[in-house]
Write a protein that holds these residues in place. Sequence first.
Motif, PDB file in Angstrom:
ATOM      1  N   ASN A   1       0.843  -1.190   0.000  1.00 26.49           N
ATOM      2  CA  ASN A   1       0.000   0.000   0.000  1.00 26.49           C
ATOM      3  C   ASN A   1       0.880   1.244   0.000  1.00 26.49           C
ATOM      4  N   ARG A   2       0.238   2.391  -0.072  1.00 25.26           N
ATOM      5  CA  ARG A   2       0.974   3.645  -0.212  1.00 25.26           C
ATOM      6  C   ARG A   2       1.852   3.927   1.007  1.00 25.26           C
ATOM      7  N   SER A   3       1.362   3.637   2.189  1.00 26.44           N
ATOM      8  CA  SER A   3       2.145   3.903   3.406  1.00 26.44           C
ATOM      9  C   SER A   3       3.429   3.073   3.425  1.00 26.44           C
TER      10      SER A   3
ATOM     11  N   VAL B   1       8.499  33.445  -3.917  1.00 25.48           N
ATOM     12  CA  VAL B   1       7.899  32.569  -4.934  1.00 25.48           C
ATOM     13  C   VAL B   1       6.384  32.681  -4.827  1.00 25.48           C
ATOM     14  N   SER B   2       5.743  33.072  -5.937  1.00 26.32           N
ATOM     15  CA  SER B   2       4.291  33.264  -5.913  1.00 26.32           C
ATOM     16  C   SER B   2       3.525  32.012  -6.309  1.00 26.32           C
ATOM     17  N   ALA B   3       4.108  31.143  -7.140  1.00 22.68           N
ATOM     18  CA  ALA B   3       3.411  29.933  -7.578  1.00 22.68           C
ATOM     19  C   ALA B   3       4.430  28.868  -7.915  1.00 22.68           C
ATOM     20  N   VAL B   4       4.052  27.618  -7.737  1.00 23.60           N
ATOM     21  CA  VAL B   4       4.934  26.479  -7.998  1.00 23.60           C
ATOM     22  C   VAL B   4       4.200  25.501  -8.907  1.00 23.60           C
ATOM     23  N   GLU B   5       4.783  25.215 -10.063  1.00 29.19           N
ATOM     24  CA  GLU B   5       4.231  24.246 -11.015  1.00 29.19           C
ATOM     25  C   GLU B   5       5.195  23.069 -11.087  1.00 29.19           C
ATOM     26  N   ILE B   6       4.687  21.854 -10.900  1.00 27.54           N
ATOM     27  CA  ILE B   6       5.544  20.675 -10.920  1.00 27.54           C
ATOM     28  C   ILE B   6       5.293  19.880 -12.196  1.00 27.54           C
ATOM     29  N   VAL B   7       6.362  19.362 -12.774  1.00 34.21           N
ATOM     30  CA  VAL B   7       6.273  18.561 -13.989  1.00 34.21           C
ATOM     31  C   VAL B   7       7.158  17.332 -13.830  1.00 34.21           C
ATOM     32  N   GLY B   8       6.916  16.336 -14.679  1.00 33.73           N
ATOM     33  CA  GLY B   8       7.658  15.088 -14.584  1.00 33.73           C
ATOM     34  C   GLY B   8       6.788  13.990 -14.003  1.00 33.73           C
ATOM     35  N   GLY B   9       6.955  12.774 -14.502  1.00 34.38           N
ATOM     36  CA  GLY B   9       6.102  11.671 -14.081  1.00 34.38           C
ATOM     37  C   GLY B   9       6.152  11.368 -12.595  1.00 34.38           C
ATOM     38  N   ALA B  10       7.339  11.474 -11.979  1.00 36.84           N
ATOM     39  CA  ALA B  10       7.476  11.135 -10.560  1.00 36.84           C
ATOM     40  C   ALA B  10       6.758  12.123  -9.653  1.00 36.84           C
ATOM     41  N   THR B  11       6.422  13.317 -10.158  1.00 36.63           N
ATOM     42  CA  THR B  11       5.729  14.295  -9.317  1.00 36.63           C
ATOM     43  C   THR B  11       4.286  13.884  -9.039  1.00 36.63           C
ATOM     44  N   ARG B  12       3.812  12.828  -9.692  1.00 34.13           N
ATOM     45  CA  ARG B  12       2.465  12.338  -9.400  1.00 34.13           C
ATOM     46  C   ARG B  12       2.408  11.555  -8.089  1.00 34.13           C
ATOM     47  N   ILE B  13       3.567  11.169  -7.567  1.00 38.15           N
ATOM     48  CA  ILE B  13       3.600  10.448  -6.288  1.00 38.15           C
ATOM     49  C   ILE B  13       3.163  11.410  -5.183  1.00 38.15           C
ATOM     50  N   PRO B  14       2.124  11.080  -4.400  1.00 35.45           N
ATOM     51  CA  PRO B  14       1.611  12.002  -3.373  1.00 35.45           C
ATOM     52  C   PRO B  14       2.674  12.478  -2.402  1.00 35.45           C
ATOM     53  N   ALA B  15       3.577  11.591  -1.976  1.00 33.15           N
ATOM     54  CA  ALA B  15       4.595  11.983  -1.003  1.00 33.15           C
ATOM     55  C   ALA B  15       5.539  13.034  -1.581  1.00 33.15           C
ATOM     56  N   VAL B  16       5.807  12.958  -2.876  1.00 30.13           N
ATOM     57  CA  VAL B  16       6.663  13.956  -3.535  1.00 30.13           C
ATOM     58  C   VAL B  16       5.959  15.308  -3.544  1.00 30.13           C
TER      59      VAL B  16
END
Length: 782
Positions: A226-228, A259-274
């Motif tokens: 599981n995720r945990s 920093v006013s806004a943060v945009e994340i890209v890349g497949g690994a950024t879909r991991i909730p912990a990241v």
Amino acid sequence: MATAAVLGGPTAHWVESFQKAREEGSGSGTWRGRWRRRSVISFGSKNRTIGVAAKNQQITHANNTVSNFKRFHGRAFNDPFIQKEKENLSYDLVPLKNGGVGIKVMYMGEEHLFSVEQITAMLLTKLKETAENSLKKPVTDCVISVLGTAFDPFLGGKNFDEKLVEHFCAEFKTKYKLDAKSKIRALLRLYQECEKLKKLMSSNSTDLPLNIECFMNDKDVSGKMNRSQFEELCAELLQKIEVPLYSLMEQTHLKVEDVSAVEIVGGATRIPAVKERIAKFFGKDISTTLNADEAVARGCALQCAILSPAFKVREFSVTDAVPFPISLIWNHDSEDTEGVHEVFSRNHAAPFSKVLTFLRRGPFELEAFYSDPQGVPYPEAKIGRFVVQNVSAQKDGEKSRVKVKVRVNTHGIFTISTASMVEKVPAEENEMSSEADMECLNQRPPENPDTDKNVQQDNSEAGTQPQVQTDAQQTSQSPPSPELTSEENKIPDADKANEKKVDQPPEAKKPKIKVVNVELPIEANLVWQLGKDLLNMYIETEGKMIMQDKLEKERNDAKNAVEEYVYEFRDKLCGPYEKFICEQDHQNFLRLLTETEDWLYEEGEDQAKQAYVDKLEELMKIGTPVKVRFQEAEERPKMFEELGQRLQHYAKIAADFRNKDEKYNHIDESEMKKVEKSVNEVMEWMNNVMNAQAKKSLDQDPVVRAQEIKTKIKELNNTCEPVVTQPKPKIESPKLERTPNGPNIDKKEEDLEDKNNFGAEPPHQNGECYPNEKNSVNMDLD
């Protein structure tokens, strides 16, 4: 016009094929999202398979399928990273003669050794070919995005996959007594399943199963996570996330509050912990409005559009930066000490050029290297050595001034582009330039062939730090060169200039000197650079493999054509074609199709192209007549119906003409007889062929073909249409003439009036007065 291509992150995408690229493969539909799936090359006995098709062969032909090779660039074979990665690869890595990494595979039945550069070139060639096929035009340029500023090359999706693989390898070894690492195919299957599990855990927090059938020794294996548990397993990787973030803020000289806004890209950024750790670092919610897989490719596509003359985009500039500081080191002339100067600091704007000045009596060597080896993600900090040749002392024995232009070009590559020696020579009598004048001119940076606007001027002498001006635009405002004498730099007062000392004899005339710049050759020896001979050999080898791939594709296409014909015709012989072949021929043809199918999978499995071409011709000799009968039976009735309609149309017009219809009474009778004759002849022909065709069975060749009927329709139209569509002649109405003082009067009526009034009193002219007339008017004149 060439189309620009985009390689994004390090991946690829073509501007105009941004959407068209979805045609090949599934997923994000961009090169950026598919590089990982496409960066697979499988070598076979006759050709190479590259991209999606090779991905399917990664397990079945594991030893000859190359993947995950990008991070081998710029590394020696004995690099610890290479030795660690070597354990998890399905193919063999071997050292090259230059100490680099070689990949050993079987190709064309022989063992071949390819460098990482060759493998990458194969992939890029395939990407270029795919884009050109989609765009229907040549692709000659590309844009490549390279990670910079702050990043960790060992913190990505693959590293999270490895944590899962290690966990399940240990679990299966304990639970099933199976060592997954002992068989590369089993290990590759486990990698694939772990990647799927990782993606599922990003959207589900419950226990998720992992099942693999016939994993090893015909045994099925299963597990769950599981995720945990996953986050606990990857705690070491998750802790490393903040390191590049701190480095980023330090290099950009920003605070988190800025920093006013943060945009994340890349497949690994879909991991909730990241996501959580990035949001916690910046203290604000992160944005995911961009497609994580496509974002970098879209940026490259935009840069392509900016560079391409075919697209018009809103004006804005993108300034690249030098991610790692670069320094030069050199030996002082006739001294053992070394001089060091950092020419480009970290995050220096690029492209950019600087000019350094050295005082030398002979050739000298410059060595470029990264100033901070610890900050470079590769173990080699050296960039290359550059030898400035043909340097000599001045005629008076003094050291020569050598100007060296160092540059980071638009591709982020450091080089010493030019070198020139300042030489003093006597001037001709008619030459008015003096040494001081030429020295001032030489303070300007030399013209840049790359039209680079960013040029700095450095004056370096052995043992002294260079004096760096701000930029090229400000060189004209910089202080005078210290090498010029103070008298030359002063602006004399007008009165003092006119003063003459009577008691002082006139000064002797000084010889005039001019200064010229002599271009000097530079010998460059870059680290990991391919020699010309080796590069030419690689190009020749790639050309031969491309030709072999083309020949093999043609052979496979010919084989596939036979296979498709067999399947297609066998199905139709039992369907729409059944009525169009006699029973005996039907059975014989079915038997031949079955024999051909068996031949394809047995002795015909690996035949030459011509063998398949001959086999297809043999089948088509029987099948084509059947196909033609079917097609004629479909088209012939339609053509007969159209011909009948045209005959009825022209026959009706001819009948109306005979009945004196006003619409056609303007047509000459001889012309209409041609129409009647043509209608009768075509009608007779149609009746004859229809009667003859009615006597034929469907399995016999037709008496008349649809094309012949179509020709008859055209002939009929060409004969009749010009006649029946003749326009009626126009009848001109009588012309009306306007009188000078009256309405329009018909000319005939005017002539009649003239005859009736013959001999009468002529009409009065305007302005004539007759006082004897009763109706004359008395007028008072003032």
